[in-house]
Design a protein around this motif. Sequence first.
Motif, PDB file in Angstrom:
ATOM      1  N   MET A  34     -16.103  17.846  15.977  1.00  0.00           N
ATOM      2  CA  MET A  34     -14.711  17.900  15.428  1.00  0.00           C
ATOM      3  C   MET A  34     -14.847  17.763  13.914  1.00  0.00           C
ATOM      4  N   SER A  35     -15.847  16.910  13.462  1.00  0.00           N
ATOM      5  CA  SER A  35     -16.039  16.655  11.976  1.00  0.00           C
ATOM      6  C   SER A  35     -16.433  18.007  11.556  1.00  0.00           C
ATOM      7  N   LYS A  36     -17.328  18.808  11.920  1.00  0.00           N
ATOM      8  CA  LYS A  36     -17.570  20.147  11.537  1.00  0.00           C
ATOM      9  C   LYS A  36     -16.164  21.108  11.292  1.00  0.00           C
ATOM     10  N   ARG A  37     -15.330  21.077  12.344  1.00  0.00           N
ATOM     11  CA  ARG A  37     -14.155  21.789  12.274  1.00  0.00           C
ATOM     12  C   ARG A  37     -13.217  21.363  11.281  1.00  0.00           C
ATOM     13  N   LEU A  38     -13.288  20.078  10.901  1.00  0.00           N
ATOM     14  CA  LEU A  38     -12.257  19.575   9.971  1.00  0.00           C
ATOM     15  C   LEU A  38     -12.848  19.901   8.576  1.00  0.00           C
ATOM     16  N   GLN A  39     -14.254  19.691   8.325  1.00  0.00           N
ATOM     17  CA  GLN A  39     -14.920  19.871   6.990  1.00  0.00           C
ATOM     18  C   GLN A  39     -14.485  21.505   6.936  1.00  0.00           C
ATOM     19  N   ALA A  40     -14.717  22.618   7.894  1.00  0.00           N
ATOM     20  CA  ALA A  40     -14.419  23.805   7.648  1.00  0.00           C
ATOM     21  C   ALA A  40     -13.013  24.021   7.184  1.00  0.00           C
ATOM     22  N   MET A  41     -12.183  23.003   7.513  1.00  0.00           N
ATOM     23  CA  MET A  41     -10.644  23.336   7.572  1.00  0.00           C
ATOM     24  C   MET A  41     -10.304  22.519   6.022  1.00  0.00           C
ATOM     25  N   ARG A  42     -11.430  22.213   5.220  1.00  0.00           N
ATOM     26  CA  ARG A  42     -11.425  21.386   4.053  1.00  0.00           C
ATOM     27  C   ARG A  42     -10.672  19.907   4.195  1.00  0.00           C
ATOM     28  N   VAL A  43     -10.539  19.344   5.114  1.00  0.00           N
ATOM     29  CA  VAL A  43      -9.800  18.041   5.261  1.00  0.00           C
ATOM     30  C   VAL A  43     -10.826  17.193   4.408  1.00  0.00           C
ATOM     31  N   ASP A  44     -10.026  16.567   3.333  1.00  0.00           N
ATOM     32  CA  ASP A  44     -11.064  15.985   2.218  1.00  0.00           C
ATOM     33  C   ASP A  44     -12.013  14.599   3.053  1.00  0.00           C
ATOM     34  N   LYS A  45     -11.258  14.023   4.299  1.00  0.00           N
ATOM     35  CA  LYS A  45     -12.003  12.941   4.754  1.00  0.00           C
ATOM     36  C   LYS A  45     -13.365  13.412   5.122  1.00  0.00           C
ATOM     37  N   TYR A  46     -13.425  14.614   5.653  1.00  0.00           N
ATOM     38  CA  TYR A  46     -14.644  14.935   6.159  1.00  0.00           C
ATOM     39  C   TYR A  46     -15.420  16.002   5.393  1.00  0.00           C
ATOM     40  N   LYS A  47     -15.022  15.877   4.204  1.00  0.00           N
ATOM     41  CA  LYS A  47     -15.784  16.932   3.244  1.00  0.00           C
ATOM     42  C   LYS A  47     -17.469  16.678   3.170  1.00  0.00           C
ATOM     43  N   ASP A  48     -17.866  15.837   3.583  1.00  0.00           N
ATOM     44  CA  ASP A  48     -19.301  15.245   3.572  1.00  0.00           C
ATOM     45  C   ASP A  48     -20.251  15.655   4.686  1.00  0.00           C
ATOM     46  N   GLY A  49     -19.154  16.051   5.560  1.00  0.00           N
ATOM     47  CA  GLY A  49     -19.726  16.354   7.058  1.00  0.00           C
ATOM     48  C   GLY A  49     -20.100  15.022   7.945  1.00  0.00           C
ATOM     49  N   PHE A  50     -20.607  15.194   9.062  1.00  0.00           N
ATOM     50  CA  PHE A  50     -20.741  14.009  10.109  1.00  0.00           C
ATOM     51  C   PHE A  50     -21.876  12.938   9.748  1.00  0.00           C
ATOM     52  N   LYS A  51     -22.894  13.647   9.177  1.00  0.00           N
ATOM     53  CA  LYS A  51     -24.185  12.700   8.888  1.00  0.00           C
ATOM     54  C   LYS A  51     -23.830  11.681   7.659  1.00  0.00           C
ATOM     55  N   LYS A  52     -22.933  12.035   6.942  1.00  0.00           N
ATOM     56  CA  LYS A  52     -22.601  11.131   5.882  1.00  0.00           C
ATOM     57  C   LYS A  52     -21.517   9.995   6.387  1.00  0.00           C
ATOM     58  N   VAL A  53     -21.745   8.776   6.359  1.00  0.00           N
ATOM     59  CA  VAL A  53     -21.036   7.673   6.749  1.00  0.00           C
ATOM     60  C   VAL A  53     -20.224   7.135   5.476  1.00  0.00           C
ATOM     61  N   ARG A  54     -18.944   7.427   5.866  1.00  0.00           N
ATOM     62  CA  ARG A  54     -18.063   7.056   4.553  1.00  0.00           C
ATOM     63  C   ARG A  54     -17.104   6.113   4.888  1.00  0.00           C
ATOM     64  N   THR A  55     -16.652   5.070   4.121  1.00  0.00           N
ATOM     65  CA  THR A  55     -15.355   4.140   4.230  1.00  0.00           C
ATOM     66  C   THR A  55     -14.243   4.736   3.535  1.00  0.00           C
ATOM     67  N   HIS A  56     -13.188   4.357   4.239  1.00  0.00           N
ATOM     68  CA  HIS A  56     -11.953   4.946   3.553  1.00  0.00           C
ATOM     69  C   HIS A  56     -10.673   3.758   3.346  1.00  0.00           C
ATOM     70  N   ASP A  57     -10.670   3.168   2.051  1.00  0.00           N
ATOM     71  CA  ASP A  57      -9.829   2.097   2.087  1.00  0.00           C
ATOM     72  C   ASP A  57      -8.374   2.539   2.018  1.00  0.00           C
ATOM     73  N   ASP A  58      -8.228   3.951   1.648  1.00  0.00           N
ATOM     74  CA  ASP A  58      -6.704   4.210   1.950  1.00  0.00           C
ATOM     75  C   ASP A  58      -6.325   4.234   3.241  1.00  0.00           C
ATOM     76  N   ALA A  59      -7.166   4.149   4.353  1.00  0.00           N
ATOM     77  CA  ALA A  59      -6.840   4.081   5.731  1.00  0.00           C
ATOM     78  C   ALA A  59      -6.343   2.822   6.104  1.00  0.00           C
ATOM     79  N   LEU A  60      -6.593   1.717   5.482  1.00  0.00           N
ATOM     80  CA  LEU A  60      -6.355   0.173   5.597  1.00  0.00           C
ATOM     81  C   LEU A  60      -4.830   0.004   5.841  1.00  0.00           C
ATOM     82  N   ALA A  61      -4.121   0.725   5.055  1.00  0.00           N
ATOM     83  CA  ALA A  61      -2.802   0.531   5.071  1.00  0.00           C
ATOM     84  C   ALA A  61      -2.133   0.749   6.008  1.00  0.00           C
TER      85      ALA A  61
END
Length: 242
Positions: A34-61
């Motif tokens: 799913m991450s690969k699909r979302l990356q291909a769709m240029r969804v910013d949250k998944y721009k670094d692909g699946f193997k890059k672990v990212r935290t999203h402070d904006d999602a906390l709200a």
Amino acid sequence: MAKSSIEWTELTWNPTTGCSKNSAGCKFCYAEVMSKRLQAMRVDKYKDGFKKVRTHDDALATPYSWKKSKVVFVNSMSDLFHVDVPLEFIKKVFKVMNENPQHVFQVLTKRADVLLQYHQELKWTHNIWMGVSVEDEQVTDRIDLLRQTGARVKFLSCEPLIGPLPNLNLDGIDWVIVGGESGHKPRPMDADWVLDIQEQCDRAGVAFFFKQWGGKNKKKAGRELNGRTYDEMPEMELQRSV
């Protein structure tokens, strides 16, 4: 936040994204595809692909905006206890869950060792359900580690079930989910494995949820066992937000 098709939850909430493979159950990871699909769709949250672990402070709200009580799967696209997720961020996620007692938050990890390492640093309010993935006998040690945590509700996700689990120690466990693997090349799940786990849960008084048989056409395979569906869940103790 997204409405979920996962049978045992209502919504998914992903304050972290990305992961790495940890055990045999990860072989055909849904989140990776799913991450690969979302990356291909240029969804910013998944721009670094699946193997890059990212935290999203904006999602906390996000959970503060839900008007009605929800059952929420936390990090369907990641693992909150991945070694690349800082403890300080995990504490932020727990603070959000602590401050929203009207929702049930279901957290699932394959990294029970990290979970145990951190558990005393976290506040385990009634609405946080903590689970570990147990796909075969090679990883049943995760159950013992989960048992030592302060979570009020503890559960096992035996999905994809890729081997028998004949001697589960269900002491202190409140819920067991079982499901077969799906996708293009799913590994088979023996019906006897499922029946045995259901019987173990019945003897132990543990809620049992059968999610799916899986296979290449999981909808056609369905989710009936013993001629019925098993949708048992722990009792939900919800409170109004304050």
